[in-house]
Design a protein around this motif. Structure first.
Motif, mmCIF file in Angstrom:
data_model
loop_
_atom_site.group_PDB
_atom_site.id
_atom_site.type_symbol
_atom_site.label_atom_id
_atom_site.label_comp_id
_atom_site.label_asym_id
_atom_site.label_seq_id
_atom_site.Cartn_x
_atom_site.Cartn_y
_atom_site.Cartn_z
ATOM 1 N N SER A 131 0.825 -1.208 0.000
ATOM 2 C CA SER A 131 0.000 0.000 0.000
ATOM 3 C C SER A 131 0.858 1.256 0.000
ATOM 4 O O SER A 131 0.394 2.335 -0.364
ATOM 5 N N THR A 132 2.135 1.112 0.402
ATOM 6 C CA THR A 132 3.039 2.262 0.408
ATOM 7 C C THR A 132 3.247 2.812 -1.002
ATOM 8 O O THR A 132 3.483 4.008 -1.191
ATOM 9 N N PHE A 133 3.139 1.946 -1.998
ATOM 10 C CA PHE A 133 3.419 2.348 -3.375
ATOM 11 C C PHE A 133 2.153 2.625 -4.184
ATOM 12 O O PHE A 133 2.238 2.865 -5.383
ATOM 13 N N VAL A 134 0.992 2.581 -3.536
ATOM 14 C CA VAL A 134 -0.254 2.861 -4.255
ATOM 15 C C VAL A 134 -0.276 4.296 -4.766
ATOM 16 O O VAL A 134 -0.841 4.586 -5.825
ATOM 17 N N GLY A 135 0.378 5.207 -4.028
ATOM 18 C CA GLY A 135 0.407 6.601 -4.454
ATOM 19 C C GLY A 135 1.063 6.797 -5.807
ATOM 20 O O GLY A 135 0.794 7.804 -6.489
ATOM 21 N N LEU A 136 1.918 5.859 -6.233
ATOM 22 C CA LEU A 136 2.559 5.980 -7.545
ATOM 23 C C LEU A 136 1.545 5.907 -8.681
ATOM 24 O O LEU A 136 1.817 6.372 -9.794
ATOM 25 N N SER A 142 0.919 2.410 6.365
ATOM 26 C CA SER A 142 2.335 2.161 6.629
ATOM 27 C C SER A 142 2.982 3.302 7.392
ATOM 28 O O SER A 142 3.966 3.097 8.118
ATOM 29 N N SER A 143 2.454 4.514 7.262
ATOM 30 C CA SER A 143 3.047 5.667 7.953
ATOM 31 C C SER A 143 2.758 5.679 9.446
ATOM 32 O O SER A 143 3.249 6.565 10.156
ATOM 33 N N SER A 144 1.993 4.731 9.945
ATOM 34 C CA SER A 144 1.751 4.636 11.383
ATOM 35 C C SER A 144 2.750 3.706 12.059
ATOM 36 O O SER A 144 2.607 3.421 13.246
#
Length: 224
Positions: free
Chosen positions: A24-29, A95-97
């Motif tokens: 999910s960290t790379f979904v922003g791409l 992931s940022s938590s």
């Protein structure tokens, strides 16, 4: 109770023993290609305006001597904001938590700034350890305080981001678990509270990404 409560933040989803929650960290791409359409969309225009505002602010902090370096902090802001906001969606792993991610972002940045400063601007870094006008007797104490404050910087950056993200998610989870035991009238108020809290969390997600990027920029400006 506490174990089951915090288990929602554990990266437990996996395929063939490989954790997939961190994907999910790379979904922003997936949002990036929209910026390169032949005819810019409204989203692309808004995002370009935001990037220009951030560039101007970071440039004012860093100065003209580091022209072009603002792209690093703009990318950092974009990456953290995408992860923070996407983590508010149902069944998306935030992931940022986790300190595993936030410390991975903060520690290399801080270490790079420190090494660059001590190698290229040693005299400036030594002068920064003792504020101007400090009495001679307090100089050793001030050096110790400044050293400790520099050492804990990556930790404070990482903990600030992770704690703010996990706090809102915990509150949303606690309020959501109260729903089955409430009457229909109280459930209506609970849903309203959840919506308001979700709006607050959306603002916190953007503010914390901005704070992380600005503090990183300030730390970088101190070594020039």
């Amino acid at each position: 109770m506490m174990t089951s409560l915090f288990s929602i933040f554990e990266p437990s989803s996996s395929i063939f023993s490989l954790s997939i929650n961190w994907l999910s960290t790379f979904v922003g791409l997936l949002f990036i290609p929209y910026l390169y359409w032949a005819a810019p969309s409204r989203w692309a225009l808004v995002w370009s305006k935001i990037m220009q505002l951030l560039h101007n602010e970071f440039q004012a902090i860093l100065g003209q001597a580091t022209k072009g370096s603002t792209i690093l902090f703009i990318s950092l802001f974009s990456f953290i904001m995408f992860n923070n906001t996407l983590g508010l969606l149902p069944y998306v792993f935030t992931s940022s938590s986790h300190l595993a991610m936030t410390l991975t972002l903060a520690l290399p940045l801080w270490l790079t700034f420190i090494l660059f400063g001590w190698i290229n601007h040693t005299q400036h870094m030594l002068a920064h350890m003792v504020p101007q006008g400090t009495p001679g007797l307090l100089m050793p104490f001030m050096v110790l305080v400044e050293t400790l404050s520099n050492i804990i910087r990556p930790g404070t950056l990482a903990v600030r981001l992770a704690a703010n993200m996990i706090a809102g998610h915990l509150l949303l989870t606690l309020l959501g678990n109260m729903g089955p035991s409430l009457s229909l009238t109280l459930v209506s108020f609970l849903m309203l509270a959840q919506i308001l809290l979700l709006m607050l969390e959306s603002a916190v997600a953007m503010i914390q990404s901005y704070v992380f990027a600005v503090l990183s920029t300030l730390y970088a400006s101190e070594v020039n």
